[in-house]
Design an enzyme around this catalytic site. Structure first.
Site, PDB file in Angstrom:
ATOM      1  N   ASP A  49      24.799   0.248  -4.285  1.00  0.00           N
ATOM      2  CA  ASP A  49      23.738   0.427  -5.282  1.00  0.00           C
ATOM      3  C   ASP A  49      22.433   0.848  -4.615  1.00  0.00           C
ATOM      4  O   ASP A  49      21.359   0.330  -4.921  1.00  0.00           O
ATOM      5  CB  ASP A  49      23.532  -0.862  -6.073  1.00  0.00           C
TER       6      ASP A  49
ATOM      7  N   LYS B   2      14.272 -13.897  -7.710  1.00  0.00           N
ATOM      8  CA  LYS B   2      15.128 -13.052  -8.549  1.00  0.00           C
ATOM      9  C   LYS B   2      15.975 -13.947  -9.437  1.00  0.00           C
ATOM     10  O   LYS B   2      16.670 -14.845  -8.952  1.00  0.00           O
ATOM     11  CB  LYS B   2      16.014 -12.178  -7.668  1.00  0.00           C
TER      12      LYS B   2
ATOM     13  N   GLY C 257      18.571  -9.251 -14.463  1.00  0.00           N
ATOM     14  CA  GLY C 257      17.532 -10.256 -14.565  1.00  0.00           C
ATOM     15  C   GLY C 257      16.209  -9.743 -14.026  1.00  0.00           C
ATOM     16  O   GLY C 257      16.086  -8.602 -13.592  1.00  0.00           O
TER      17      GLY C 257
ATOM     18  N   GLY D  19       9.216  -7.036 -11.776  1.00  0.00           N
ATOM     19  CA  GLY D  19      10.091  -5.999 -12.300  1.00  0.00           C
ATOM     20  C   GLY D  19      11.297  -6.622 -12.965  1.00  0.00           C
ATOM     21  O   GLY D  19      11.493  -7.841 -12.946  1.00  0.00           O
TER      22      GLY D  19
ATOM     23  N   GLY E 263      19.096  -4.748 -14.284  1.00  0.00           N
ATOM     24  CA  GLY E 263      20.215  -4.933 -15.181  1.00  0.00           C
ATOM     25  C   GLY E 263      20.709  -6.358 -15.260  1.00  0.00           C
ATOM     26  O   GLY E 263      21.390  -6.735 -16.201  1.00  0.00           O
TER      27      GLY E 263
END
Length: 704
Positions: free
Chosen positions: A499, A391, A375, A370, A373
């Site tokens: 978030d 990530k 990376g 996936g 915003g």
């Protein structure tokens, strides 16, 4: 006691900092005869926000302080628990008197424990007090249901241990064997003691030099298995950790709220011991070598010393060569003064870039899981076969480095089954990478938005293997709430995630949720309930006060959780560029709620029980998205609401509405502030002023 080693209480079960003002308990103390001499071993204050004097919580706590001493002393087992008031001002308490304590001393001990808590933890919403004759625990959150099979986790119990060091005229090995023997016998007999008057209580005396006196006890509401697990955990901690037996402590008292295990070289309980034990045999001593003659001895000693020095030098050389070869590549990769290299002090592995490139096949598009915003995320397989998720952060911008530093420091400390686990990171000079556990099922949004809708429209074989059933949905909701509770109240730091959204919730093989992506997280310093910060996050999940002024408090996450809960139940996104409706999810839910047509938003396959649970979840979700933060429940109250379906919920008021840009002219108000955003762009990055975004305006809204 000359020395006391007190540990923190369980994170998962005994969290939150609470306090007590016990006016009624003081009155009881004045009316009672002087209690038998009983020392306070220690008090542990819960780590949470304090309450206000003369508040509703204090009134409920006063009622609890009046009831528990009387109820515990009246109980044959010396045990009582009680709850007064409703969330968020609810006072919950538990008291257990030692099994040999009479009624008057039991009542006096529990009342005195409330006084101890008032002195040691003033205006804290909860505390645990350990005294010689009783244990008291009270809190502003529900902890009395922690004995449910799915919530009883022995590994999370961290005891408080109090020792009295001294010296006994025996060997360390023999004394340790005696302590282990008396404790093992106590655990076995306590579990078997199931009569009504002294359930799970036993005393013992061992014919040792010096004599050992022991006691074990569990709260009578435990199952037999839970009692054994609790006591066995205390036994293992005391007998395997050297500091608790070093110096042959003359006494050792190990407590958690649910069980107690004590030994002492002096009698400390009333009456004859229930168990009479023989001392264990003395362990054999090692044979002593006969010293050589003086001349031969000097030569032999010199030879031994020379050989030892030579071996030591060779060993040092071998270790040096090994270390040089092992870490040469890592030294080369981190040769430059990378701003993040100090993070390596955390309990994380530092990976080489080449290792991660090989694991991800040079970050192949085929391995991409996936992109967000900041990376992309790639699947990788290490050389030992372990699957990982890598990530990447884009570039070496100041914000990217801050985010990496934030996430590493937080996740290195946080350990909870509903939080994603961080394996390590790579601080290469041009790339910043985080290495996580690989979560096979991916993110929640694929199940409640994308995959489910595809199956619902196009399935022809009747298969629903990729769709979530209601039981899984409900467990996901509860698991997310427990993860947030850990962040807000149970961890060593008070974390605000900032978030929380569907694609930051990952699902493991058992569909257990794991909260991910802590790059935007903030932690509150001790004593603070909120802070101010730049506005960063995802529109649709951001609380009004955060969007408007950058105010961050735990209620920001509660708002995001409310939106997420509504999305899970309705299987609709609150922030979707494909949704062309003028009204977003929160608005649509409120409209159906006011019309009494909420069932229209639920999937038709739900049975009546599932429908009732789903409607209750929507009710809780609406409470979480109230415009004013003080009107939203704490996350501890949310967990309690989800666990106790019999608990009555207060009616929700109009939530904080967010509409699309096209609906601003149609929305007028009678005094309620609302925040409007353009759903075509959901990510808002740090440093952007609210005034700089044309898509955010303030308008007055009123439900039509």
């Amino acid at each position: 006691m000359q020395e006391r080693d007190a540990a923190l209480l369980p994170r998962a079960m005994l969290a939150g900092r609470y306090a007590v003002v016990v006016v009624v308990a003081l009155a009881y103390l004045l009316l009672l005869p002087p209690p038998a001499a009983a020392a306070t071993l220690g008090t542990v204050c819960d780590d949470s926000s304090p309450y206000l004097a003369n508040s509703t919580f204090q009134a409920n706590l006063n009622l609890l302080a009046a009831a528990l001493p009387v109820n515990a002393s009246a109980s044959p087992a010396g045990f009582a628990n009680a709850t007064f008031g409703t969330v968020p001002d609810q006072a919950n308490g538990l008291a257990l008197c030692r099994g040999d304590t009479n009624a008057s001393n039991c009542r006096a001990c529990v009342a005195a424990a409330f006084v101890d808590a008032n002195q040691d933890c003033p205006l804290f919403k909860g505390a645990t007090v350990y005294r010689d004759a009783c244990v008291l625990r009270f809190a502003g959150r529900q902890f009395l249901d922690s004995l449910k099979p799915d919530q009883w986790i022995v590994s999370e119990l961290v005891p408080s241990i109090f020792t009295d060091p001294g010296s006994a005229n025996t060997s360390d090995a023999w004394f340790s064997a005696a302590v282990t023997g008396i404790f093992t016998a106590l655990v076995d007999r306590a579990v078997a003691a199931t009569n009504a008057t002294r359930k799970y209580f036993v005393t013992a005396e061992m014919d040792f030099d010096p004599k050992l006196y022991g006691l074990a006890q569990c709260t009578p509401d435990l199952t037999t298995t839970q009692c054994r697990d609790c006591l066995t955990d205390l036994l293992n901690i005391v007998t395997t950790q050297r500091q608790y037996l070093s110096g042959r402590n003359l006494s050792n008292s190990a407590f958690v709220v649910w069980c107690t295990l004590i030994y002492n070289v002096s009698p400390f309980y009333d009456g004859r011991a229930m168990l009479q034990l023989a001392a264990p045999p003395e362990p054999p001593t090692s044979d002593t070598l006969t010293p050589p003659s003086s001349g031969a001895g000097r030569k032999g000693t010199a030879a031994i010393i020379s050989a030892a020095i030579a071996c030591f030098i060779v060993l040092i050389l071998i270790i040096s060569v090994f270390c040089f070869l092992r870490f040469r590549r890592r030294i080369k990769a981190t040769r430059d003064d990378h701003p993040l290299k100090k993070i390596g002090k955390s309990q994380c592995t530092i990976f080489d870039l080449s290792t991660l490139q090989e694991a991800t096949e040079q970050f192949s598009e085929n391995n991409k899981l996936g992109e967000g915003g900041f990376g992309a995320v790639y699947k990788g397989i290490l050389s030992d076969g372990q699957e990982i998720a890598v990530k990447t952060l884009l570039g070496r911008t100041e914000h990217g480095l801050d985010q990496l530093h934030n996430e590493v420091l937080l996740l290195a400390e946080l350990q909870h089954k509903n939080l994603v686990r961080l394996h390590g990171f790579c601080p290469h000079q041009n790339v910043t990478l985080l290495v996580y556990e690989y979560i096979k099922n991916g993110s929640l949004d694929n199940f409640i938005f994308g995959i489910f809708l595809f199956i619902h429209i196009y399935k022809k074989d009747g298969s629903n293997r990729n769709a979530l059933n209601w039981e899984q949905q409900y467990n996901i909701i509860l698991g997310i709430a427990k993860g947030i509770l850990y962040l807000h109240e149970d961890s060593t730091m008070r974390i605000i995630h900032r978030d929380l959204k569907a694609n930051n919730i990952l699902l493991d093989d058992h569909m257990e949720p794991k909260i991910a992506d802590f790059g935007l997280a903030k932690f509150l310093e001790e004593g603070h309930t909120q802070t101010q910060t730049a506005i960063v996050g995802t529109f649709g999940y951001m609380a009004p006060e955060y969007v408007y002024s950058g105010s961050v408090s735990p209620k920001v996450d509660v708002f995001s959780f409310g939106v997420l809960l509504l999305e899970i139940v309705s299987r609709r996104s609150n922030c979707s560029p494909d949704d062309h409706s003028n009204v977003n999810l929160i608005s649509d839910v409120w409209d159906h709620w006011m019309k009494g047509t909420m069932r229209q938003m639920l999937h038709p396959s739900l049975d009546e029980f599932a429908v009732r649970q789903a409607l209750r979840c929507i009710h809780i979700g609406l409470l979480c998205v109230q415009p004013e933060p003080e009107n939203r429940p704490d996350i501890s109250a949310v967990v309690f609401m989800l666990n106790r379906e019999s608990m009555e919920l207060q009616p929700p008021e109009q939530p904080a509405f967010f509409f699309g840009r096209e609906s601003t002219s149609a929305s007028q108000s009678d005094g309620q502030r609302s925040y409007v955003y353009d759903r075509s762009g959901c990510i808002m990055q740090q440093g952007i002023s609210v005034n700089d975004i044309n898509d955010i305006t303030l308008s007055e809204l009123y439900p039509r």
